[in-house]
Scaffold this motif. Structure first.
Motif, PDB file in Angstrom:
ATOM      1  N   VAL A   1       2.167   0.533   5.231  1.00 34.96           N
ATOM      2  CA  VAL A   1       1.721   1.503   4.239  1.00 34.96           C
ATOM      3  C   VAL A   1       3.353   1.820   3.743  1.00 34.96           C
ATOM      4  N   THR A   2       3.856   2.415   2.346  1.00 38.42           N
ATOM      5  CA  THR A   2       4.801   3.183   2.289  1.00 38.42           C
ATOM      6  C   THR A   2       4.268   4.980   1.541  1.00 38.42           C
ATOM      7  N   ILE A   3       4.928   5.654   2.611  1.00 38.99           N
ATOM      8  CA  ILE A   3       4.297   6.904   2.735  1.00 38.99           C
ATOM      9  C   ILE A   3       5.146   7.974   1.837  1.00 38.99           C
TER      10      ILE A   3
ATOM     11  N   ILE B   1       0.757  -1.292   0.040  1.00 37.86           N
ATOM     12  CA  ILE B   1       0.029  -0.552  -0.018  1.00 37.86           C
ATOM     13  C   ILE B   1       0.713   1.469  -0.259  1.00 37.86           C
ATOM     14  N   THR B   2       0.690   1.804  -0.732  1.00 38.73           N
ATOM     15  CA  THR B   2       1.085   3.435  -0.461  1.00 38.73           C
ATOM     16  C   THR B   2       0.372   4.612  -1.069  1.00 38.73           C
ATOM     17  N   THR B   3       0.438   5.396   0.137  1.00 41.24           N
ATOM     18  CA  THR B   3      -0.324   6.449   0.672  1.00 41.24           C
ATOM     19  C   THR B   3       0.475   7.751   0.239  1.00 41.24           C
ATOM     20  N   LEU B   4      -0.370   8.734  -0.543  1.00 42.70           N
ATOM     21  CA  LEU B   4       0.354   9.962  -1.113  1.00 42.70           C
ATOM     22  C   LEU B   4      -0.492  11.201  -0.082  1.00 42.70           C
TER      23      LEU B   4
ATOM     24  N   LYS C   1      10.748   8.477   0.464  1.00 48.70           N
ATOM     25  CA  LYS C   1       8.843   8.233   0.346  1.00 48.70           C
ATOM     26  C   LYS C   1       9.535   7.158   2.753  1.00 48.70           C
ATOM     27  N   ASN C   2       8.675   6.384   2.938  1.00 48.92           N
ATOM     28  CA  ASN C   2       9.275   6.093   3.893  1.00 48.92           C
ATOM     29  C   ASN C   2       8.413   5.121   4.681  1.00 48.92           C
ATOM     30  N   GLN C   3       8.745   4.071   4.906  1.00 47.50           N
ATOM     31  CA  GLN C   3       7.693   2.765   5.007  1.00 47.50           C
ATOM     32  C   GLN C   3       7.374   2.708   6.707  1.00 47.50           C
ATOM     33  N   CYS C   4       6.373   2.631   6.760  1.00 46.14           N
ATOM     34  CA  CYS C   4       5.903   2.266   8.474  1.00 46.14           C
ATOM     35  C   CYS C   4       4.646   1.897   8.782  1.00 46.14           C
ATOM     36  N   ASN C   5       4.343   1.287   9.587  1.00 42.77           N
ATOM     37  CA  ASN C   5       2.858   1.027  10.544  1.00 42.77           C
ATOM     38  C   ASN C   5       1.734   1.429  11.048  1.00 42.77           C
TER      39      ASN C   5
END
Length: 323
Positions: A302-304, A201-204, A273-277
């Motif tokens: 999620v990758t933000i 999942i990638t969010t912008l 970008k940054n991966q996170c929970n």
């Protein structure tokens, strides 16, 4: 893209305001020129405007690109838990209240423009027909995707990836102090999507387009982008819409097109970008709809996208409407 390579299959889920129109046009241009994507379906959702207007707006953009062959499927008319939500900045009809629906050209009955199946049904059917091959591009509230997940749990492990416009990562809001429009319109749906899908999942988020991260002058929008291609029927309409929508502002950010640029041109457009929970707050009186990041949890879901390259994004917009 090399000959014989399968394109990325896309379901485009939208609440069709002018930002969504740019995003859809960019995807259609990539399908036509790059052959890198194939739009299998467009699903509509209540958000920037009513579902009926979303259908009209979507059909108008497809017609302007000569792609009315792409099927439109009507989705959710309201959030999972409807609230008293003020619309965003797109006007009552989603297109800054510009009158474009000419009844000499377009039907009065919008039901003639949509397929018989509903959005959640086609999402299920296409995902299971093309397991792990479909990208969901979600530029509106996530109601359709959440309903599809809850109705047909088998899709959770068969989606290739989800590209989501929405959320935040620094607690900055738009429609509310700590929440952006898309997640606040249906926080439960956003929560379900982030916590249910097993695919990337990638969010912008909202902060990606703030002036400190992206500062496109309004002068560039109307002195450069507006004049790229006088023959583009969609650009002509978008010029009229956005002169109204962005009146009085200093900068220009079509958020939904940012997401599609990141999807189509990740190497060129993504700066950081940054991966996170991440999950979504549902109960706070001041924080409902806010993205909550657990920085202690390394189980990333999620990758933000934090920043994009401004010039590359502007180039993507120019390319979108170039001949």
């Amino acid at each position: 893209m090399s000959s014989g390579t399968k394109p990325n299959y896309v379901i485009f889920d939208t609440d069709m305001g002018s930002d969504d129109a740019w995003a859809l046009q960019m995807i259609l241009k990539a399908e036509k020129v790059l052959k890198s994507v194939k739009v299998l379906a467009i699903t509509t959702v209540n958000g920037n405007t009513t579902n009926e207007n979303v259908i009209k707006n979507t059909y108008r953009i497809l017609d302007g690109f000569d792609r009315t062959d792409i099927p439109i499927y009507k989705g959710a008319d309201e959030a999972l838990i409807p609230g008293d939500i003020k619309r965003g900045s797109h006007g009552a009809n989603g297109f800054a209240d510009v009158e474009f629906w000419d009844l000499d050209k377009y039907p009065s009955d919008i039901n003639t423009l949509i397929q018989r199946k509903r959005a959640i049904e086609i999402i299920r059917d296409l995902v299971m027909e093309h397991p792990n091959e479909i990208t969901l591009i979600c530029v509106g509230p996530l109601t359709n995707i959440a309903l599809a997940i809850k109705s047909f749990s088998e899709i959770k492990t068969n989606i290739k990836e989800a590209m989501v416009l929405g959320g935040n990562h620094q607690g900055i809001g738009s429609i509310k102090p700590c929440a952006d429009f898309n997640f606040y319109m249906d926080p439960e749906a956003a929560h379900i999507v982030l916590n249910s899908l097993t695919c990337p999942i990638t969010t912008l988020p909202l902060e990606c387009g703030l002036v400190q991260n992206l500062n496109i002058p309004l002068d560039w929008r109307f002195n450069v982008l507006a004049n790229v291609n006088a023959n583009d029927k969609n650009l002509t309409l978008l010029n009229e819409i956005e002169r109204i929508r962005f009146r009085g502002r200093l900068s220009y950010v079509p958020y939904d097109a940012l997401l599609t640029a990141v999807f189509l041109f990740p190497e060129r457009c993504i700066r950081t970008k940054n991966q996170c929970n991440a999950t979504v707050e549902l109960h706070g009186s001041h924080t409902r709809g806010q993205t909550v990041i657990d920085r202690r949890n390394s189980n990333y879901n999620v990758t933000i996208i934090e920043q994009v390259y401004e010039e590359e994004f502007k180039n993507s917009l120019v390319w979108t409407v170039s001949e």
